[in-house]
Design a protein around this motif. Structure first.
Motif, short mmCIF file in Angstrom:
data_model
loop_
_atom_site.label_atom_id
_atom_site.label_comp_id
_atom_site.label_asym_id
_atom_site.label_seq_id
_atom_site.Cartn_x
_atom_site.Cartn_y
_atom_site.Cartn_z
N UNK A 114 0.83 -1.21 0.00
CA UNK A 114 0.00 0.00 0.00
C UNK A 114 0.86 1.25 0.00
N UNK A 115 1.87 1.25 0.86
CA UNK A 115 2.74 2.43 0.97
C UNK A 115 3.52 2.65 -0.32
N UNK A 116 4.00 1.57 -0.93
CA UNK A 116 4.76 1.72 -2.18
C UNK A 116 3.87 2.21 -3.32
N UNK A 117 2.62 1.75 -3.35
CA UNK A 117 1.71 2.15 -4.41
C UNK A 117 1.04 3.50 -4.12
N UNK A 118 1.20 3.99 -2.90
CA UNK A 118 0.60 5.27 -2.53
C UNK A 118 -0.92 5.18 -2.45
N UNK A 145 -2.53 -7.79 -1.77
CA UNK A 145 -1.46 -8.68 -1.30
C UNK A 145 -2.04 -10.00 -0.80
N UNK A 146 -3.09 -9.94 0.00
CA UNK A 146 -3.67 -11.14 0.59
C UNK A 146 -4.45 -11.98 -0.42
N UNK A 147 -4.84 -11.38 -1.54
CA UNK A 147 -5.57 -12.16 -2.55
C UNK A 147 -4.64 -13.13 -3.28
N UNK A 179 5.93 -7.91 -4.14
CA UNK A 179 6.57 -6.87 -3.32
C UNK A 179 7.94 -6.48 -3.88
N UNK A 180 8.70 -7.47 -4.35
CA UNK A 180 10.03 -7.16 -4.90
C UNK A 180 9.92 -6.32 -6.16
N UNK A 181 8.97 -6.66 -7.03
CA UNK A 181 8.79 -5.89 -8.26
C UNK A 181 8.41 -4.44 -7.94
N UNK A 182 7.49 -4.27 -7.00
CA UNK A 182 7.09 -2.92 -6.61
C UNK A 182 8.26 -2.18 -5.97
N UNK A 183 8.99 -2.87 -5.11
CA UNK A 183 10.12 -2.24 -4.41
C UNK A 183 11.21 -1.81 -5.40
N UNK A 184 11.51 -2.66 -6.36
CA UNK A 184 12.55 -2.33 -7.35
C UNK A 184 12.16 -1.14 -8.20
N UNK A 185 10.85 -0.95 -8.38
CA UNK A 185 10.41 0.16 -9.23
C UNK A 185 10.29 1.49 -8.50
N UNK A 186 10.22 1.47 -7.15
CA UNK A 186 9.97 2.75 -6.49
C UNK A 186 10.85 3.07 -5.28
N UNK A 188 15.72 -0.22 -0.33
CA UNK A 188 15.74 -1.62 -0.78
C UNK A 188 16.58 -2.47 0.17
N UNK A 189 17.73 -1.95 0.56
CA UNK A 189 18.60 -2.70 1.46
C UNK A 189 17.93 -2.88 2.83
N UNK A 190 17.26 -1.86 3.31
CA UNK A 190 16.55 -1.97 4.59
C UNK A 190 15.44 -3.03 4.49
N UNK A 191 14.68 -3.01 3.40
CA UNK A 191 13.62 -4.01 3.23
C UNK A 191 14.23 -5.41 3.15
N UNK A 192 15.36 -5.57 2.49
CA UNK A 192 16.02 -6.88 2.43
C UNK A 192 16.44 -7.34 3.83
N UNK A 193 16.93 -6.42 4.63
CA UNK A 193 17.31 -6.77 6.01
C UNK A 193 16.09 -7.24 6.80
N UNK A 194 14.99 -6.53 6.65
CA UNK A 194 13.76 -6.91 7.36
C UNK A 194 13.28 -8.28 6.87
N UNK A 195 13.26 -8.47 5.55
CA UNK A 195 12.84 -9.76 5.00
C UNK A 195 13.73 -10.89 5.49
N UNK A 196 15.01 -10.64 5.56
CA UNK A 196 15.95 -11.67 6.03
C UNK A 196 15.65 -12.04 7.49
#
Length: 194
Positions: free
Chosen positions: A19-23, A33-35, A46-53, A59-67
């Motif tokens: 939601x935040x990435x898509x505004x 996401x849940x569908x 999520x990765x596609x959206x993250x890479x685009x915006x 991106x690195x922070x999101x990767x750390x959280x995902x890890x």
């Protein structure tokens, strides 16, 4: 069970990042996401959206959280679909057996259909959890959920920072301090996970 609910909370918080990435409003991104039924497709979205915006730093922070979240998400299906039990021999413990264990006991019967045979479980494959251990897993899942929520807040505040009208209304210093505060909370949450 609280542990599974806590992991689901983390998964939902992860969906708010979309939601935040898509505004968009949170319920729109989260329902999108849940569908999606598979975790790998949710992750790819999520990765596609993250890479685009997102910036490289975000991106690195999101990767750390995902890890840090991976071990929690890996437990979810196992916990939800495994076999739980108790034992008179271990009154303060909860026993768990992976649903995958049952696949070792599938046989084909004369009618051509496959069946799971009743079996004595291999005791070596039964994991023993205490309520304290399950509580720690729940707390870890809640910390991961907090990380995802803070990250989506960081994205929301970052977008507001870029908006001139918001800057005129709230003031640039407010947004900068808010971002610094969220970053501090994220680092504190990471520390609690280690």
């Amino acid at each position: 069970m609280e542990t599974i609910a806590s992991i689901s909370l983390a998964e939902n918080a992860r969906g708010l990042i979309l939601s935040a990435m898509l505004g968009t409003e949170s319920h729109i991104g989260l329902s999108t996401y849940l569908s999606i039924q598979t975790a790998s497709t949710q992750k790819a979205l999520l990765q596609a959206a993250a890479l685009s915006c997102l910036t490289d730093e975000l991106l690195e922070l999101l990767r750390r959280i995902d890890k840090s979240a991976k071990s929690i998400f890996d437990l979810r299906n196992d916990f939800a679909h495994g076999l739980w039990g108790d034992s008179e021999e271990l009154p303060d413990a909860i026993l768990w057996l992976s649903a995958r264990h049952f696949l070792d006991h599938v046989v084909e019967i004369d009618d051509g259909r496959k069946h799971v045979l009743p079996m004595l479980h291999d005791r070596k494959k039964i994991l023993v959890y205490t309520l304290t251990e399950l509580g720690k897993i729940s707390l870890r899942a809640k910390s991961v959920a907090s990380l995802y929520r803070l990250f989506s807040m960081l994205l929301d505040v970052g977008k507001k920072e870029a908006n001139e009208h918001t800057n005129a209304f709230l003031g640039y210093d407010f947004n900068k301090k808010m971002i610094e505060s969220i970053n501090s909370e994220i680092e504190a949450a990471f520390q609690s996970l280690t």
